[in-house]
Enzyme design. Structure first.
Site, PDB file in Angstrom:
ATOM      1  N   GLU A 135      -3.260  -6.950  -1.957  1.00 46.02           N
ATOM      2  CA  GLU A 135      -2.257  -7.405  -3.340  1.00 46.02           C
ATOM      3  C   GLU A 135      -3.112  -8.807  -3.366  1.00 46.02           C
ATOM      4  O   GLU A 135      -2.776  -9.028  -2.269  1.00 46.02           O
ATOM      5  CB  GLU A 135      -0.713  -7.019  -2.926  1.00 46.02           C
ATOM      6  CG  GLU A 135      -0.316  -7.393  -4.665  1.00 46.02           C
ATOM      7  CD  GLU A 135       1.237  -7.295  -3.751  1.00 46.02           C
ATOM      8  OE1 GLU A 135       2.001  -7.445  -5.514  1.00 46.02           O
ATOM      9  OE2 GLU A 135       2.324  -7.127  -3.514  1.00 46.02           O
TER      10      GLU A 135
ATOM     11  N   CYS B 217       3.545  -6.981  -9.543  1.00 42.93           N
ATOM     12  CA  CYS B 217       3.152  -6.559  -8.507  1.00 42.93           C
ATOM     13  C   CYS B 217       2.318  -5.432  -8.763  1.00 42.93           C
ATOM     14  O   CYS B 217       2.005  -4.175  -8.625  1.00 42.93           O
ATOM     15  CB  CYS B 217       4.352  -5.780  -7.636  1.00 42.93           C
ATOM     16  SG  CYS B 217       5.311  -5.106  -8.846  1.00 42.93           S
TER      17      CYS B 217
ATOM     18  N   GLY C 270       9.405  -8.685  -1.929  1.00 44.91           N
ATOM     19  CA  GLY C 270       8.701  -7.972  -1.011  1.00 44.91           C
ATOM     20  C   GLY C 270       9.602  -7.159  -0.002  1.00 44.91           C
ATOM     21  O   GLY C 270       9.983  -7.620  -0.051  1.00 44.91           O
TER      22      GLY C 270
ATOM     23  N   LEU D 279      10.740  -1.681  -9.293  1.00 44.91           N
ATOM     24  CA  LEU D 279      10.061  -0.051  -9.350  1.00 44.91           C
ATOM     25  C   LEU D 279       9.943   0.899  -7.865  1.00 44.91           C
ATOM     26  O   LEU D 279       9.922   0.078  -7.099  1.00 44.91           O
ATOM     27  CB  LEU D 279       8.314  -0.211 -10.137  1.00 44.91           C
ATOM     28  CG  LEU D 279       8.391  -1.334 -11.123  1.00 44.91           C
ATOM     29  CD1 LEU D 279       7.009  -1.439 -11.713  1.00 44.91           C
ATOM     30  CD2 LEU D 279       8.043   0.013 -12.621  1.00 44.91           C
TER      31      LEU D 279
ATOM     32  N   LEU E 233      18.792  -9.354  -5.919  1.00 43.24           N
ATOM     33  CA  LEU E 233      18.432 -10.566  -5.078  1.00 43.24           C
ATOM     34  C   LEU E 233      17.031 -10.459  -5.852  1.00 43.24           C
ATOM     35  O   LEU E 233      16.859  -9.785  -7.251  1.00 43.24           O
ATOM     36  CB  LEU E 233      17.633  -9.510  -3.772  1.00 43.24           C
ATOM     37  CG  LEU E 233      18.063  -9.363  -2.527  1.00 43.24           C
ATOM     38  CD1 LEU E 233      18.042  -8.833  -1.187  1.00 43.24           C
ATOM     39  CD2 LEU E 233      19.563 -10.412  -2.561  1.00 43.24           C
TER      40      LEU E 233
END
Length: 473
Positions: A342, A246, A195, A422, A110
């Protein structure tokens, strides 16, 4: 049924190609991964891919995306090029064990909008190193860019007499939620970057998966830090690619004794201070979180936007030379204080603390709200503080005196494994807290041979203090 049929055809093609690469020797694997890495850092290709991504998605920086492809591709290939990924990879004659490495098969990948220019390259290198094939399902706002990149990578494979179908992207006119979900069901493994909602879909697909969690990096600055250097590092990290990473410093926790000086250093780096209680802060909050307090979801136009675009959304002007915002938050942290979440944009929230213990409490509260398992940072010369923070923070990575978005995923200035995926561990609802590399995309077969029995005595196994302890039954 149409999506199921379409994806089954892609998977069949991919599987056929994977059976070919599964029989390659190490030399051939090294050749095709080296060729992809080398030709991917071709400037003309990087420039076109970066421009396409910014034009199609409307976010990020062309210059930074060009740099990202160069640095991460070279770094990723450099760390894998000498590693063995075919046949026997480990032997232990004393224990009679031999370990063989095996590919997983067809990888479903993805691709998030925030990293659409690089992920197809990086994940391709990781998949092929382990003898896998890969099928990409891009974000709708990056589908044409993904097709351009994968078509180019397929040309490279063809030049080196390898099956082009080792790399496939879902066609732009076929891309939908149905095809993405079907791909995750039919592949052998899912490598999900994006996400938290998307990652949870990957984990619930029924196919083994590795995903990543939400980032919301808090960083602490104490009075021993070099303030000017720290400000420069955080600025570079925060503005890189308009903060699409991120990993960028969303929250900067600062010792009260240096708070004012730190603010001035940030201003020297091009930051605009937005004070607590100001009209600008109120307007910015409404623009970024339009449905707050009912929802803390970001406005879809916020991720990767420039300070000028953010200010326009909020309805105020930005002085010339400003490249990021620093927003004061004095009331608290958590879901009732959206600026401590965030932001995926060039905004850092400043939080003043009186003690190191208070800093740890604030950082813990921030991570509990958003970002558990991802990362944190500290700028200090005090090793005991580094140790205390490492012991307490529930994160997969912690950087010391470094820019987070440039270092979390590996860099020439640190030893972190190079990746753009990550893991956040169980804290972030992930299966691993690693920096994901090609080694996460392989299986192993361990062969065991008979050895001479060597059972140790009880005295050798158990300490005397335990052996002599009597417990009634």
């Amino acid at each position: 049924m149409e999506a199921e049929k379409y994806i089954s055809e892609l998977v069949a093609r991919s599987s056929k190609a994977q059976k070919v690469i599964a029989n390659y020797n190490q030399e051939k694997i090294n050749e095709i991964t080296g060729a992809i890495a080398w030709h991917a850092i071709n400037h003309e290709f990087r420039e076109k891919a970066a421009n396409m991504m910014v034009e199609e998605s409307g976010i990020g920086s062309v210059h930074d995306k060009i740099s990202k492809i160069q640095v991460k591709t070279k770094g990723l290939y450099n760390q894998m090029k000498d590693e063995k990924s075919v046949g026997i990879v480990e032997e232990n004659t004393e224990k009679g064990l031999v370990k063989y490495i095996k590919p997983m098969g067809v990888i479903a990948a993805l691709v998030p909008i925030t990293q659409g220019e690089g992920i197809p390259i990086f994940k391709t290198l990781m998949a092929l190193k382990g003898g896998n094939s890969i099928i990409f399902s891009p974000h709708p706002r990056g589908k044409e860019t993904c097709k351009f990149i994968t078509d180019y990578l397929r040309k490279i494979l063809k030049e080196y007499d390898a099956p082009e179908d080792l790399i496939i992207s879902v066609e732009p006119d076929k891309l939908s939620m149905e095809t993405s979900n079907e791909l995750m069901k039919q592949a052998d493994f899912i490598l999900a970057t994006g996400g938290t909602p998307m990652v949870r879909v990957a984990y619930s697909s029924g196919t083994p998966a590795i995903g990543v969690g939400t980032g919301n990096t808090p960083t602490y600055i104490d009075k021993t830090a070099n303030l000017s250097e720290t400000a420069e590092k955080i600025k570079k990290s925060k503005i890189f690619d308009n903060s699409t990473s991120c990993s960028s410093e969303n929250n900067v926790v600062i010792d009260a004794t240096i708070y004012d000086d730190m603010v001035e250093e940030f201003k020297k780096q091009g930051a605009l201070l937005i004070k607590e209680g100001s009209e600008e802060k109120e307007k910015l909050q409404k623009a970024i979180w339009p449905d707050f307090p009912e929802s803390n979801a970001l406005h879809p136009d916020v991720p990767g936007s420039s300070v000028e675009a953010l200010a326009e959304m909020a309805g105020f002007n930005v002085p010339e030379g400003i490249n990021f915002f620093i927003v004061e938050e004095t009331e608290g942290v958590g879901k009732n204080y959206p600026f401590t979440g965030e932001k995926l944009s060039p905004i850092s929230t400043l939080i003043k603390v009186d003690t190191f213990e208070e800093a740890l409490d604030k950082m813990d509260g921030i991570l509990q709200y958003q970002g558990l398992g991802h990362s944190c940072g500290i700028h200090t010369t005090v090793d005991t503080q580094i140790d205390q923070m490492a012991q307490r923070m529930k994160v997969g990575r912690m950087l010391v005196n470094q820019p987070q978005s440039l270092g979390n995923s590996g860099a020439w200035f640190n030893g972190m494994p190079v990746t753009m995926t990550l893991g956040c561990g169980t804290w972030g609802h992930n299966s691993t807290s690693d920096n994901i590399t090609w080694k996460n995309l392989v299986n192993y077969t361990t062969v065991s041979r008979v050895i001479d029995p060597k059972e140790p005595s009880d005295e050798e196994v158990f300490p005397e203090s335990i052996r002599n302890k009597k417990i009634s039954i």
